[in-house]
Design a protein around this motif. Structure first.
Motif, PDB file in Angstrom:
ATOM      1  N   ALA A  79       0.918  -1.253   0.131  1.00  0.00           N
ATOM      2  CA  ALA A  79      -0.062   0.091  -0.010  1.00  0.00           C
ATOM      3  C   ALA A  79       0.946   1.168   0.120  1.00  0.00           C
ATOM      4  N   VAL A  80       0.354   2.304  -0.378  1.00  0.00           N
ATOM      5  CA  VAL A  80       0.990   3.697  -0.658  1.00  0.00           C
ATOM      6  C   VAL A  80       0.525   4.700   0.620  1.00  0.00           C
ATOM      7  N   GLU A  81       1.424   5.108   1.406  1.00  0.00           N
ATOM      8  CA  GLU A  81       0.808   5.860   2.580  1.00  0.00           C
ATOM      9  C   GLU A  81       1.730   7.070   2.410  1.00  0.00           C
ATOM     10  N   THR A  82       1.024   8.180   2.454  1.00  0.00           N
ATOM     11  CA  THR A  82       1.770   9.552   2.305  1.00  0.00           C
ATOM     12  C   THR A  82       3.058   9.363   1.556  1.00  0.00           C
ATOM     13  N   GLU A  83       2.757   8.806   0.287  1.00  0.00           N
ATOM     14  CA  GLU A  83       3.627   8.852  -0.805  1.00  0.00           C
ATOM     15  C   GLU A  83       4.618   7.863  -0.610  1.00  0.00           C
ATOM     16  N   HIS A  84       4.512   7.017   0.492  1.00  0.00           N
ATOM     17  CA  HIS A  84       5.763   5.977   0.845  1.00  0.00           C
ATOM     18  C   HIS A  84       5.031   4.474   0.704  1.00  0.00           C
ATOM     19  N   ALA A  85       5.807   3.571   0.025  1.00  0.00           N
ATOM     20  CA  ALA A  85       5.093   2.415  -0.161  1.00  0.00           C
ATOM     21  C   ALA A  85       5.547   1.573   0.980  1.00  0.00           C
ATOM     22  N   VAL A  86       4.448   0.769   1.502  1.00  0.00           N
ATOM     23  CA  VAL A  86       4.655  -0.266   2.871  1.00  0.00           C
ATOM     24  C   VAL A  86       4.452  -1.528   2.145  1.00  0.00           C
ATOM     25  N   ALA A  87       5.170  -2.480   2.469  1.00  0.00           N
ATOM     26  CA  ALA A  87       4.766  -3.913   2.106  1.00  0.00           C
ATOM     27  C   ALA A  87       4.700  -4.722   3.410  1.00  0.00           C
ATOM     28  N   PHE A  88       3.506  -5.597   3.332  1.00  0.00           N
ATOM     29  CA  PHE A  88       2.888  -6.438   4.434  1.00  0.00           C
ATOM     30  C   PHE A  88       3.508  -7.851   3.983  1.00  0.00           C
ATOM     31  N   LEU A  89       4.237  -8.278   4.628  1.00  0.00           N
ATOM     32  CA  LEU A  89       5.031  -9.471   4.335  1.00  0.00           C
ATOM     33  C   LEU A  89       4.528 -10.674   5.464  1.00  0.00           C
ATOM     34  N   GLY A  90       3.972 -11.829   4.707  1.00  0.00           N
ATOM     35  CA  GLY A  90       3.609 -12.843   5.760  1.00  0.00           C
ATOM     36  C   GLY A  90       4.472 -13.874   5.513  1.00  0.00           C
ATOM     37  N   THR A  91       4.764 -14.625   6.593  1.00  0.00           N
ATOM     38  CA  THR A  91       5.781 -15.836   6.530  1.00  0.00           C
ATOM     39  C   THR A  91       5.332 -16.903   6.885  1.00  0.00           C
ATOM     40  N   THR A  92       6.031 -18.050   6.882  1.00  0.00           N
ATOM     41  CA  THR A  92       5.590 -19.405   7.227  1.00  0.00           C
ATOM     42  C   THR A  92       5.387 -19.573   8.728  1.00  0.00           C
ATOM     43  N   LEU A  93       6.144 -18.693   9.584  1.00  0.00           N
ATOM     44  CA  LEU A  93       6.058 -18.537  10.948  1.00  0.00           C
ATOM     45  C   LEU A  93       4.782 -17.826  11.513  1.00  0.00           C
ATOM     46  N   GLY A  94       3.886 -17.259  10.844  1.00  0.00           N
ATOM     47  CA  GLY A  94       2.876 -16.791  11.160  1.00  0.00           C
ATOM     48  C   GLY A  94       3.028 -15.099  11.570  1.00  0.00           C
ATOM     49  N   GLU A  95       4.168 -14.646  11.158  1.00  0.00           N
ATOM     50  CA  GLU A  95       4.554 -13.271  11.377  1.00  0.00           C
ATOM     51  C   GLU A  95       4.025 -12.362  10.094  1.00  0.00           C
ATOM     52  N   VAL A  96       3.603 -11.174  10.466  1.00  0.00           N
ATOM     53  CA  VAL A  96       3.252 -10.192   9.289  1.00  0.00           C
ATOM     54  C   VAL A  96       4.217  -9.040   9.428  1.00  0.00           C
ATOM     55  N   LEU A  97       5.324  -9.027   8.840  1.00  0.00           N
ATOM     56  CA  LEU A  97       6.427  -7.968   8.751  1.00  0.00           C
ATOM     57  C   LEU A  97       5.845  -6.698   8.074  1.00  0.00           C
ATOM     58  N   LYS A  98       6.018  -5.448   8.565  1.00  0.00           N
ATOM     59  CA  LYS A  98       5.795  -4.187   7.953  1.00  0.00           C
ATOM     60  C   LYS A  98       7.156  -3.573   7.452  1.00  0.00           C
ATOM     61  N   LEU A  99       7.334  -3.407   6.058  1.00  0.00           N
ATOM     62  CA  LEU A  99       8.624  -3.249   5.581  1.00  0.00           C
ATOM     63  C   LEU A  99       8.353  -1.978   4.584  1.00  0.00           C
ATOM     64  N   HIS A 100       9.266  -1.134   5.147  1.00  0.00           N
ATOM     65  CA  HIS A 100       9.223   0.258   4.237  1.00  0.00           C
ATOM     66  C   HIS A 100      10.070   0.288   3.264  1.00  0.00           C
TER      67      HIS A 100
ATOM     68  N   ASP B 282      -5.965  11.376   9.904  1.00  0.00           N
ATOM     69  CA  ASP B 282      -6.585  11.678  10.984  1.00  0.00           C
ATOM     70  C   ASP B 282      -6.061  12.774  11.947  1.00  0.00           C
ATOM     71  N   CYS B 283      -5.111  13.587  11.411  1.00  0.00           N
ATOM     72  CA  CYS B 283      -4.378  14.632  12.037  1.00  0.00           C
ATOM     73  C   CYS B 283      -5.447  15.991  11.418  1.00  0.00           C
ATOM     74  N   PRO B 284      -5.993  16.717  12.181  1.00  0.00           N
ATOM     75  CA  PRO B 284      -6.873  17.643  11.712  1.00  0.00           C
ATOM     76  C   PRO B 284      -6.137  18.808  10.901  1.00  0.00           C
ATOM     77  N   ARG B 285      -4.875  19.212  11.259  1.00  0.00           N
ATOM     78  CA  ARG B 285      -3.986  20.199  10.440  1.00  0.00           C
ATOM     79  C   ARG B 285      -2.701  19.333   9.663  1.00  0.00           C
ATOM     80  N   ALA B 286      -2.983  18.401   9.167  1.00  0.00           N
ATOM     81  CA  ALA B 286      -1.760  17.521   8.818  1.00  0.00           C
ATOM     82  C   ALA B 286      -1.221  18.424   7.574  1.00  0.00           C
ATOM     83  N   GLU B 287      -1.866  19.200   6.882  1.00  0.00           N
ATOM     84  CA  GLU B 287      -1.318  19.722   5.541  1.00  0.00           C
ATOM     85  C   GLU B 287      -0.484  21.107   5.914  1.00  0.00           C
ATOM     86  N   ASP B 288      -0.695  21.538   7.188  1.00  0.00           N
ATOM     87  CA  ASP B 288       0.040  22.554   7.613  1.00  0.00           C
ATOM     88  C   ASP B 288       1.664  22.258   7.831  1.00  0.00           C
ATOM     89  N   ASP B 289       2.687  23.108   7.723  1.00  0.00           N
ATOM     90  CA  ASP B 289       3.863  22.985   7.872  1.00  0.00           C
ATOM     91  C   ASP B 289       4.129  22.411   9.436  1.00  0.00           C
TER      92      ASP B 289
END
Length: 1650
Positions: free
Chosen positions: A353-374, A455-462
């Motif tokens: 998935a792409v979140e705030t212009e960054h690609a995040v990969a969710f990786l499932g493994t044989t050990l039952g983990e779900v890793l979050k990879l930037h 979810d941040c009310p003023r996320a677009e502000d610097d």
């Protein structure tokens, strides 16, 4: 094995409400195969084994339908109504596709050759279309669960019509359609039927390799992602990954193009596991562009695969007829890249998935983990999804919902995607480097927190939403101006604040500027209320003054709203009703109002009466605020106090004690305390007489000194009012500091209870006070633990004298805390901890706490017997349940609590009705049911017939054997005793406290002597002797009959227990082997490569074994002669290709007497390798020699003996030919059941003790290898840590009777189970260390601690070292291996050298000379008993046989099933035998049957069955080999026509499978008949097949070594060969003699006649 598969929807947003909440989940009882989502409705469709579910986006079920199991068989052709082989078969979902335009769901399963169906997309329970009568053209998916299937929707133009189709790609199954990629129509048109394959193209249908399709998608083209297994000649590695592309409207698949994908330079990661197609996002696109590998990449770019393909197909984008098809990728065109992330172990699922212009990969493994990879410049795992790690594989179905706010994960447990809310400060939030989470800087009502950007009310502000790594948390170093808090809404609060704020009187605001109001005195305000105190329930006017009110124009600006508010913290606002408000500024009506700055105001209040007010007023005095609110000005407040006289003043004394300012009086009429103006009567001068209501305590000691509390009313206003107190006529000194008005006072000393107050008023108690002393008499117990906690019971008289606080108990100087006065004669106290010893204890209990219930239930049972060493408890009574309940058990000895082992409660036993209701004194009563032995033993169980006890002889789980009473019993109840003795008696079974009446029985005496025939005392002695003799005889008969009946029942039970045990063992075996069975589907059977396979089949039985030159490939040739020798060997190879020479060569060798059977076998194997490059020629030679051999046997010998043994070269050549031609069949079909059979035998053998010396096992099929002694053992689970391979611990099951070498083998087997045997460390190369404490101990088979029995030494076992269950052992490699004695060591000389003169044994010590002498002296009866005991253990053979029966049957079916794929070589050779039999009149059908048996089952299958290491990379132990030999013998017996007559003297191995032999014989006959009816294999087809085998494998064999070894035979028999060639005219014409002489001259470096 019951699996639960859960599909969990995980919210990807962060909010506080999710913390601790349960995530949505859906649970399926069977394996989830596929999950798809409707992009329009967001519904989920879940395809599982035997079921299909329709869920909403929150995973709530909407519809459900069953899809299996149904009657089917892979060998059956749909419809299966007439197929006899059809059985209940599971339906695995193979494909789910959504057709939204038609509101239909395409569902394909594994039943009926993969036929699909259409279902309603809105309700999957509605079946729209299904047909199994359309034939092979409608077979879409695969019937095999291990074959993967993918599909994608597309379109197809024909005859100006646009048709909706779907493209399907699948692997190849043995019973599937050969179409690997097909286009399927979704409507009926012309001659097309639904689901028919509408494109007939060979471009992608014929493929000799194994394909596994993983993913497909559309992006201008149709793409398929798959892995392929290639032959060794194609590359150094076998697995490759490809992506293929096709145009959508391609009528011939000309556009099919493949592109190889290489991950890493050496293609180390060569097998695709999962894939996901998405946009890269801005950050990843920039990184890819800057790397230079991908060219310019945009955030919305998906075109890299197409760009790479343009180099291969430039002009003809969708192919053309003249182009080769398919356009297969070559290695030099492969798309290669470096791995961006590597991890030990397999990754099985991916979603990006792409979140705030960054690609995040969710990786499932044989050990039952779900890793979050930037996915950044340096990709890294920044975290794991929260949740419990179950250790189970994450399924491929990993997908987002349509809004990208949920992630659906298929696994056994739900796993959240992210949890920003768990980070509570900026530093920890930013340190995650999670593109989902940033620190939201906000002000106002919201606090800063860790959230998603959305979810941040003023996320677009610097600098408002901070995210790593470029942004940092805010740190305040300085601020200016310091005054930022002038926002007060009231004038006084503003001007008195610490921020030097100023009040603007014109607009009523607070600021930091200079304005008119300087201080609090200048603020508008109300003051001087009169009166300040307001009574409840009385109308009273209030006047107050205004100050600085000149800013208000009129009263209506000042008083638009006037309300009365309570300021009490415990009272809600606006408690009181403002009944009337009267604004009366003191000026005449119709006259100008005076200035507001000095106006005086008045209002009248009527607070509610007491009944309304008393429940809500917190106290007699409640501060109230009178407030003025105006929209244009700040509020003005006036504080008054509201009070209630009656609240807290219940009697006259309390009322008179009130402060005079409240004007509270005691009103006699109302009998309550009220405001003066509310009482209409005169207040009395004095209060009523005192009233005493309670005396505490009622008893006191004679010497006084205790506190007596007197409670009542009107006991004075102040302590001075108490004039005199007497208790029992004795004056009592008043203790004034404890006085409370009219409520209580406490005198000291003794006295009669009488109180006199001011004015001479007296009050007497109706309760008497008694003086007496306590008299303790007895203490129990006399002992207690040092830890204290013992409750001591003190018995005596008058022990309830005085208060509890007045009593002090000590035990040996240690305080004993008083519990309670139980009664007049008993009190309890609890001892405290004491350093000195107090022996014994009083409070002794057993507590059980339920493990599975929340909150846990507690059951307590007290000891029924105890001494210094034994505590005896009855088990507590718990809640009954139909399931086994587990409880934690605690033993409490006063304050000492010890936890025992967990305690299990089983359901109450169930009893069946009695089948026999008449018993005699010799009867054995059999009670049947279930659950008898779960928690009871025969010694504990009790049984009664009436009032007579029955002895419980045998207690089994389902049977209870009782001995009938020897005398006539009576009924247990008095009412039943009045009845006659012939009435039925209750048979009662008592287990503990539970009693069950099983039924009623009639007791009859079997031999009852009537009184009428009693012989008189004066009878003749002879008659008395006869009577005694008869009596003895009858008693003996009765005893014999009883024993017979008991033995009979025991034998019946033995047979039943063997059957039940087989069933249980088989079930346990299937569960234990499940992981191994799952591994088989992933192609993890350790097959040997072709070279190793042929080396072992051809040369391993040779005398040199592994050192044979054909296996090592090492020739001893000087370096200077290698070129000449190579040229000469090539010439010799050409010479062998001459049929004339080769026939003469073979015949010459066979004619020599020293050319023995071993030499013939070895020579034939060399010849097979040398001619492997031309197997067609090899087959022709073999055929010619077989014709000659057949002529010899038919005319001069017994034809039935042909091919029985390898007595000739051609018979061995036939064996090798079969081995070559059936190698692929072994890998594809028969190898899996054979491997399962081997693993099952190995597991079953190792489940029980195995004697390392005698090579005998408790569980085996071979009676000679049966361990006859009953060895005690138990199963241990060891936690094994491999030194140098990480902290992971592997649990390994072993037996405590295993030797250390056996334990090492089992550990190596488990730890390295994913490696073939040849790659595992050997037993003597590892050391095993046990660390029971701070120091470790090396375990070995023999050491100084080994037990010695005379000259015998016992091998060390785990029990010898006292290794316990769950012990931790360390396995480590040793650099210098020393010779250790273990069961696999074959060098007797080394063993004797190691052990000197001592003899060694493991479990059973062999009989030595002294034992043999003793045994010769033994009686015949003892020998017979020993033999009988040994025969009893033969029932284990039946148990093992029953357990392995399914695996044996599966192997036989895989080999003897003509309906499946039959190797062409088998059909070709069997037709050859049938053809030759027709040419000879004296060859019977039975003879042909024997020929076929000798050529295939006997010559090949028996060899493979007895030697699994020929085809698999495994190690076969002697005990496993013994069981395999029994199965091989059974296989041989099944292939013979001879009927075996069995008798009691027949070997046990023959008797084991006597019942199944007839079934196996029929399988063999049907197999031969089925092959005969098959389509013949022509010589051309056979030669084509042989040429393909030669091409694939010849390069891997040691051909040169084979030629060199063959020449050794030519050199040895050189003269005979030359003579034979000279005598053959055909050889002379071809100058074969000359060619052989030239070769000899070159190879032997000698001068010849030439």
């Amino acid at each position: 094995m019951a699996w639960r598969w859960v599909l969990a929807a995980i919210l990807a947003t962060s909010s506080l409400s999710l913390l601790g909440s349960a995530y949505d989940e859906f649970t399926s009882d069977t394996l989830i195969n596929n999950v798809v989502q409707d992009p329009i409705t967001s519904r989920l469709y879940v395809g599982t084994v035997n079921a299909l579910y329709q869920l909403d986006q929150s995973l709530h079920p909407e519809a459900h339908t069953r899809t299996g199991p149904e009657l089917d068989n892979r060998q059956c052709t749909p419809p299966v109504t007439s197929c006899e082989e059809a059985v209940e078969t599971d339906n695995h979902n193979k494909l789910l596709l959504i057709h939204p335009s038609k509101d239909t769901l395409i569902v394909c399963g594994s039943l009926y050759r993969g036929i699909c169906s259409l279902r309603n997309l809105s309700n999957v329970e509605q079946l729209l279309y299904f047909s199994d009568t359309k034939g092979e053209k409608s077979y879409v998916a695969s019937a095999e669960e291990s074959v993967s299937v993918v599909g994608v929707m597309s379109y197809y133009f024909k005859d100006k019509g646009n048709f909706t189709v779907f493209l399907v790609a699948k692997g190849y199954g043995s019973h599937d359609s050969t179409k690997l990629i097909s286009t399927r129509i979704l409507q009926v048109h012309s001659d097309w039927v639904l689901f028919e394959s509408i494109i007939e193209a060979s471009a992608v249908q014929s493929n000799p390799f194994t394909l596994r399709y993983l993913h497909d998608f559309r992006h201008g083209f149709v793409y398929f992602l798959f892995s392929r297994t290639l032959g060794a000649q194609d590359s150094g590695t076998k697995n490759f990954t490809f992506i293929s592309r096709m145009c959508e409207n391609d009528h011939n698949y000309y556009s099919y193009t493949e592109l190889q994908l290489n991950c890493s330079a050496g293609n180390k990661y060569n097998k695709v596991q999962a894939a996901y197609v998405t946009l890269p996002g801005e950050a990843l696109a920039k990184n890819m562009s800057s790397s230079g590998w991908y060219g310019p990449v945009g955030a919305q770019d998906k075109g890299q695969i197409n760009n790479k393909s343009k180099g291969m197909v430039t002009n003809q984008k969708c192919g053309a007829e003249f182009l080769p098809s398919p356009l297969a990728s070559r290695a030099e065109f492969a798309l290669a890249t470096d791995p961006v992330f590597t991890k030990k172990g397999l990754m099985t699922a991916v979603a990006v998935a792409v979140e705030t212009e960054h690609a995040v990969a969710f990786l499932g493994t044989t050990l039952g983990e779900v890793l979050k990879l930037h996915l950044s410049t340096s990709p890294e795992v920044y975290g794991r999804a929260p949740g419990e790690n179950t250790g189970d594989k994450v399924n491929k179905n990993l997908l987002f919902d349509t809004s990208l706010t949920h992630l659906y994960i298929t696994t056994e447990k739900k796993v959240p995607v992210q949890a920003c809310h768990l980070k509570t400060d900026c530093q920890s939030c930013v340190a995650q480097k999670d593109p989902y989470c940033g620190w939201c800087v906000v002000t106002g009502l919201f606090s800063s927190r860790c959230t998603r950007k959305g979810d941040c009310p003023r996320a677009e502000d610097d600098n408002t939403w901070l995210w790593s790594p470029n942004q940092q948390c805010v740190q305040i170093q300085a601020f200016n101006p310091p005054n930022l808090s002038c926002r007060k809404t009231e004038c006084i609060a503003c001007v008195t604040s610490e921020w030097q704020c100023q009040w603007n009187a014109q607009d009523h605001t607070c600021s930091d500027r200079d304005v008119s109001v300087d201080g609090a005195d200048s603020c508008p305000q109300f003051e001087n209320p009169d009166p300040h105190l307001i009574p409840v329930g009385y109308l009273i006017p209030i006047s107050f003054q205004g100050k600085n009110l000149d800013i208000y124009k009129s009263l209506f600006d000042l008083f638009p709203l006037l309300s009365l508010l309570s300021l009490s913290s415990t009272s809600p606002p606006a408690l009181l009703y403002l009944l009337s408000i009267l604004l009366s500024p003191f000026y005449p009506l119709h006259s100008p109002p005076p200035p507001l700055s000095h106006s005086t105001f008045s209002l009248s209040l009527y607070p509610p009466p007491l009944p309304f007010l008393s429940p809500i007023l917190p106290s007699p005095l409640s501060p109230l605020t009178l407030s003025s609110f105006s929209p244009s000005s700040s509020p003005l407040h006036l504080l008054v106090v509201l009070y209630n006289c009656s609240l807290g003043r219940e009697d006259c004394s309390l009322c008179k004690n009130a402060d005079p300012k409240y004007s509270c009086v005691w009103c006699a009429n109302m009998r309550s305390c009220v405001y003066r103006e509310l009482c209409r009567s005169q207040e009395p001068a004095q209060c009523p007489n005192p009233k005493i209501t309670e005396i505490i305590p009622r008893f006191g000691p004679l010497n006084g000194g205790i506190v007596v509390t007197i409670k009542g009313s009107n006991l004075g206003i102040k302590k001075e009012d108490i004039k005199k107190v007497t208790v029992a006529g004795v004056d009592c000194v008043h203790q004034g500091d404890r006085y409370s008005v009219s409520t209580r006072y406490s005198p000291i000393n003794q006295g009669v209870v009488e109180v006199e107050v001011e004015g001479g008023r007296r009050g007497r108690s109706e309760v008497l006070f008694t003086y007496r002393d306590p008299i303790p008499e007895k203490v129990s117990p006399l002992k207690g633990p040092v830890a204290g906690g013992t409750v001591i019971t003190i018995s005596g008289k008058h022990l309830d004298t005085a208060n509890k606080n007045d009593v002090i108990v000590t035990v040996g100087g240690t305080p004993c805390e008083l519990y309670v006065f139980v009664c007049d004669y008993r009190l309890l106290c609890e001892t405290k901890h004491r350093h000195s010893v107090l022996p014994g204890m009083k409070y002794l209990s057993l507590s059980l706490y339920s493990i599975s219930l929340c909150p846990p239930l507690q059951f307590i049972q007290y000891a029924v017997h105890k001494n210094d060493t034994v505590l005896l408890f009855d088990s507590p009574v718990v809640n009954r349940s139909s399931e086994t309940q587990s409880f934690r058990a605690f033993l409490q000895l006063d304050n000492v609590i010890e936890e025992l082992n967990s305690f299990e409660y089983h359901p109450d036993p169930f009893f069946n009705e009695l089948t026999k209701n008449i018993i005699t004194e010799t009867s054995i009563i059999i009670v049947t049911g279930r659950g008898f032995s779960k928690a009871m033993t025969a010694e504990e169980a009790q049984a009664f017939v009436g009032d007579a006890s029955c002895k419980v002889t045998i207690l089994q789980d389902d049977k209870l054997f009782l001995e009938a009473p020897s005398t006539q019993p009576r009924a247990r109840s008095k009412r039943q005793r009045r009845d006659t003795s012939s009435d039925p008696l209750d048979l009662t079974i008592k287990f503990g406290n539970g009693e069950w009446v099983v039924g009623s029985v009639n007791y009859e005496r079997k031999y009852e002597v009537p009184l009428a025939i009693i012989i008189p005392a004066v009878i003749v002695p002879m008659l008395l002797f006869i009577a005694v003799s008869v009596y003895c005889y009858r008693r003996k008969s009765q005893q014999a009959e009883r024993e017979y009946e008991k033995v009979k029942h025991q034998l019946d039970h033995l047979e039943e227990s063997v059957r039940d045990r087989c069933k249980k063992e088989f079930t346990d075996l299937m569960i234990e082997m499940e992981d191994q069975t799952n591994d088989l589907s992933e192609a993890r059977i350790p097959f040997l490569d072709y070279k190793t396979y042929t080396d072992r089949v051809f040369f391993l039985p040779s005398k040199d074994g592994d050192n044979d030159v054909m296996i090592t490939g090492k020739l001893d040739i000087p370096e200077g002669r290698k070129v000449i020798v190579a040229q000469a060997l090539n010439q010799f190879s050409n010479l062998l290709n001459s049929k004339t020479f080769l026939i003469n060569f073979i015949k010459t060798l066979e004619g020599r007497p020293d050319f023995n059977a071993r030499s013939r076998v070895y020579f034939a194997s060399l010849l097979t390798v040398a001619l492997h490059g031309k197997l067609e020629y090899y087959t022709d030679i073999m055929r010619s020699l077989l014709l000659e051999l057949m002529e010899e046997y038919v005319h001069s010998k017994n034809p039935k003996l042909m091919l029985r043994r390898s007595e000739t070269v051609v018979e061995r050549m036939l064996c090798n030919w079969m081995s070559i031609c059936l190698y692929q069949f072994l890998r594809d079909s028969a190898g899996e059941p054979l491997y399962k059979l081997f693993k099952a035998i190995k597991h079953q053998v190792e489940k029980g003790p195995v004697d390392a010396k005698m090579k005998k096992a408790k569980y085996t099929l071979n009676d000679t290898g049966l361990l006859g002694d009953d060895v005690e053992y138990c199963v241990l689970t060891l936690q094994v840590l491999v030194h140098g391979e990480g902290p992971d611990v592997t649990p390994v099951k072993v037996l405590n009777c295993d030797t250390i070498s056996q334990v090492k083998e089992k550990i190596i087997e488990q730890v390295y189970r994913n490696l073939p045997y040849s790659q595992r460390p050997k037993v003597d190369s590892v050391a095993l260390e046990w660390r029971p404490g701070s120091t470790g101990q090396i375990l070995s088979d023999m050491d100084l601690t080994s037990q010695k029995e005379g000259r015998w030494k016992r091998l060390n076992t785990l029990a010898h070292y006292n290794v316990r269950d769950n012990a931790t052992l360390v396995l480590s490699r040793v650099l210098h291996t020393h010779r250790q004695f273990h069961q696999n060591q074959d060098s007797h000389e080394e063993k004797n050298a190691l052990l000197e003169d001592d003899k060694v044994f493991h479990l059973v010590r062999p009989a030595d000379e002294l034992d043999e002498v003793k045994s010769k002296r033994g009686s015949l009866k003892a020998k017979a008993t020993t033999k009988a005991i040994a025969e009893i253990y033969l029932t284990r053979l039946l148990s093992v046989k029953g357990t392995l029966q399914q695996f044996v049957d599966d192997f036989f079916r895989s080999v003897l099933c003509s309906g499946a794929v039959v190797p062409p070589a088998v059909k070709y050779f069997f037709d050859f035998l049938d053809e030759q039999a027709l040419k000879h009149d004296n060859v019977e059908e039975e003879t042909v049957h024997i020929w076929k048996t000798n050529s295939l089952p006997m010559r090949f299958w028996v060899n493979i069955l007895k030697n699994p290491h020929f085809i698999f990379d495994v190690h076969v132990t002697e005990v496993v080999d013994a069981s395999l030999s029994v199965i091989a013998q059974t296989f041989m017996d099944a292939c013979t026509k001879t009927e075996h007559k069995l008798s009691r003297e027949s070997p046990s191995n023959k008797l084991l499978y006597a019942k199944e032999i007839s079934t196996y014989k029929k399988m063999v006959d049907d197999y031969y008949k089925g092959i005969k009816q098959m389509v013949p294999v022509s010589d051309q087809d056979m030669n084509t097949h042989l040429a393909e085998v030669s091409r694939e494998h010849t390069d891997t064999l040691n051909t040169q070594a084979a030629l060199h070894q063959l020449y050794q035979y030519a050199s040895k028999y050189y003269d005979g060969i030359i003579q034979s060639l000279d005598d053959d005219p055909a050889a002379q014409s071809k100058q074969l003699t000359l060619r052989l002489q030239q070769i000899a001259a070159a190879l032997e470096n000698k001068v010849t006649d030439l």
